[in-house]
Structures are given as structure tokens and as C-alpha cells.
Design an enzyme around this catalytic site. Structure first.
Site, mmCIF file in Angstrom:
data_model
loop_
_atom_site.group_PDB
_atom_site.id
_atom_site.type_symbol
_atom_site.label_atom_id
_atom_site.label_comp_id
_atom_site.label_asym_id
_atom_site.label_seq_id
_atom_site.Cartn_x
_atom_site.Cartn_y
_atom_site.Cartn_z
ATOM 1 N N VAL A 117 0.980 -1.250 0.203
ATOM 2 C CA VAL A 117 0.113 0.038 -0.033
ATOM 3 C C VAL A 117 0.771 1.120 -0.124
ATOM 4 O O VAL A 117 0.541 2.184 -0.773
ATOM 5 C CB VAL A 117 -0.920 -0.081 1.057
ATOM 6 C CG1 VAL A 117 -1.842 1.404 1.230
ATOM 7 C CG2 VAL A 117 -1.858 -1.381 1.310
ATOM 8 N N CYS A 118 2.001 1.072 0.857
ATOM 9 C CA CYS A 118 2.885 2.479 0.729
ATOM 10 C C CYS A 118 3.443 2.703 -0.386
ATOM 11 O O CYS A 118 3.665 3.748 -0.810
ATOM 12 C CB CYS A 118 4.089 2.088 2.046
ATOM 13 S SG CYS A 118 3.241 1.855 3.563
ATOM 14 N N THR A 119 3.866 1.636 -1.159
ATOM 15 C CA THR A 119 4.725 1.731 -2.457
ATOM 16 C C THR A 119 3.619 2.453 -3.351
ATOM 17 O O THR A 119 3.802 3.398 -4.050
ATOM 18 C CB THR A 119 4.664 0.390 -3.120
ATOM 19 O OG1 THR A 119 5.772 -0.377 -2.080
ATOM 20 C CG2 THR A 119 5.345 0.529 -4.492
#
Ligand code: BEZ
Length: 210
Positions: free
Chosen positions: A44-46
Site C-alpha cells: 500500500v505504501c508503495t
């Protein structure tokens, strides 16, 4: 104590992917979006960081700098940045704070132990040019944020700072706005000579001021 709207955003020094920074100096007279993500090399962070890189010109247009943070070290951020570029099509173009000692995370209360006692949650702080905190958001690790919404809030804040208006539900830049209740009809006539629509005496709708 938790940071609240109107508080001065605490200053700090930190190492980042763009080298060491002193936060207030780095901001200069600009606004800032300071946001944390739980961990490097997570899916998700990516996607989030690729999206912020894509939107950087939109933030810049509004005089806003963006800066990310996680508790991973700088060399990990740098390695991960290659994956962000490869998978999201946008190279990291803003600094990521390497907060391995959690100094900044603790200062901004970005670790919520009952959610996770080691990783930062998804915090967002919008900070204005006077270093005042204007928005605080907290999302869980499992939910990626909507950065178009962050831009929408910045548009609302910058508009309502200049004019005696507020923005209604789901407002988008260019839509009609609301005359603040504190402004009398008499004063409103001077500010909005083209008139407005009175739905209720406390709900007066007017075209967005230029
Ligand atoms: C993610 O960024 O994909 C993620 C990070 C921590 C927990 C769950 C998801």
C-alpha cells in the site's frame, strides 16, 4: 500531548533521502504536507508514494512541499525508491524522513501502540506558511489514503483564508461556497456585490470568489 489544529508544528532535525533537514528551515514560507507510512517495501505504501510523486506538481502549484516518513533507515528508503519508480512509473521526487530512532514519530504521535507498537500509522499533517497545523488525519495501515482529498482540503483552506466563506460537503475547487454565518447580510453585500442565494438565513450560497 496530541497535536491539535492551530498548534505550531514542532520543529525537528532529521536525515532524509535528500540529506539532513531542519524542518522549519526546509519549509521556508511554504505550506507542507508531512505524512507517515508504516514501513518500506510494503504494497500500500508503495502505491501511496508513487501517487504523491505523480501529484507533486499539483502540491507545488499551491505552494506546498511534501515530505514522507517511516521508521526505516535512509538506505532502506533509497533501495525502496527504485521499486516505487519501477512499479508506479514515478520516481520519488520529495524527501522521506528516516526516523529509525522514532524521534519525529513520537513528536507527532504517529505511533499508536494499540494499533501497532513499532510502526507508524498513516498520519497526515497539513501545515500552513505560519507553521500552524491546519489538518490532522489518521488512517490505518490497511487503507491507502486519497491524496486528491488532501489537495481538496488545501484548496479549501487557502480559499477560506482569503475570503469570508466556507466550503460545503463534497466541495470541489470552482463549486459554489457558503458565506460564513459571522458575516452580516449588510457586510456580505459589500463582499459579494453580485448577490447570493439564501436557502436559510444561516445558509447563504455564493459563487466561489476568484
Ligand atoms: C502496506 O503498506 O501495504 C502495509 C503496511 C503495513 C501493514 C499493512 C499494509
Amino acid at each position: 500531548m496530541a497535536l491539535r489544529l492551530g498548534d505550531i508544528a514542532p520543529d525537528f532535525s532529521a536525515s532524509t533521502t535528500d540529506g539532513p533537514i531542519s524542518f522549519h528551515n526546509w519549509m521556508g514560507d511554504d505550506w507542507a504536507v508531512l505524512f507517515s507510512h508504516p514501513k518500506d517495501f510494503t504494497p500500500v505504501c508503495t502505491t501511496e508514494l508513487g501517487e504523491v510523486a505523480r501529484l507533486k506538481p499539483e502540491f507545488a502549484k499551491r505552494g506546498v512541499k511534501v515530505i514522507g516518513l517511516s521508521v526505516d533507515p535512509a538506505d532502506s528508503h533509497t533501495q525502496w525508491a527504485k521499486d516505487i519508480h519501477e512499479t508506479q512509473g514515478h520516481a520519488l521526487n520529495f524527501p522521506l524522513i528516516a526516523d529509525a530512532d522514532r524521534k519525529v514519530s513520537d513528536l507527532y504521535d504517529m505511533i499508536h501502540p494499540n494499533a501497532n507498537d513499532t510502526l507508524t500509522v498513516r498520519s497526515v499533517f497539513i501545515i500552513d506558511g505560519n507553521k500552524k497545523i491546519r489538518l490532522v488525519l489518521t488512517y490505518p495501515a490497511s487503507t491507502g489514503r486519497n491524496f486528491a482529498e488532501i489537495l481538496r482540503v488545501i484548496d479549501s483552506l487557502q480559499l477560506t483564508d482569503k475570503h469570508k466563506v466556507a466550503t460545503p460537503v463534497n466541495w470541489q475547487n470552482g463549486d459554489d461556497v457558503i458565506i460564513v454565518p459571522a458575516l452580516s447580510d449588510e457586510d456580505a453585500k459589500k463582499r459579494f456585490p453580485d448577490g447570493w442565494r439564501t436557502v436559510k438565513p444561516y445558509l447563504r450560497v455564493v459563487a466561489q470568489p476568484k
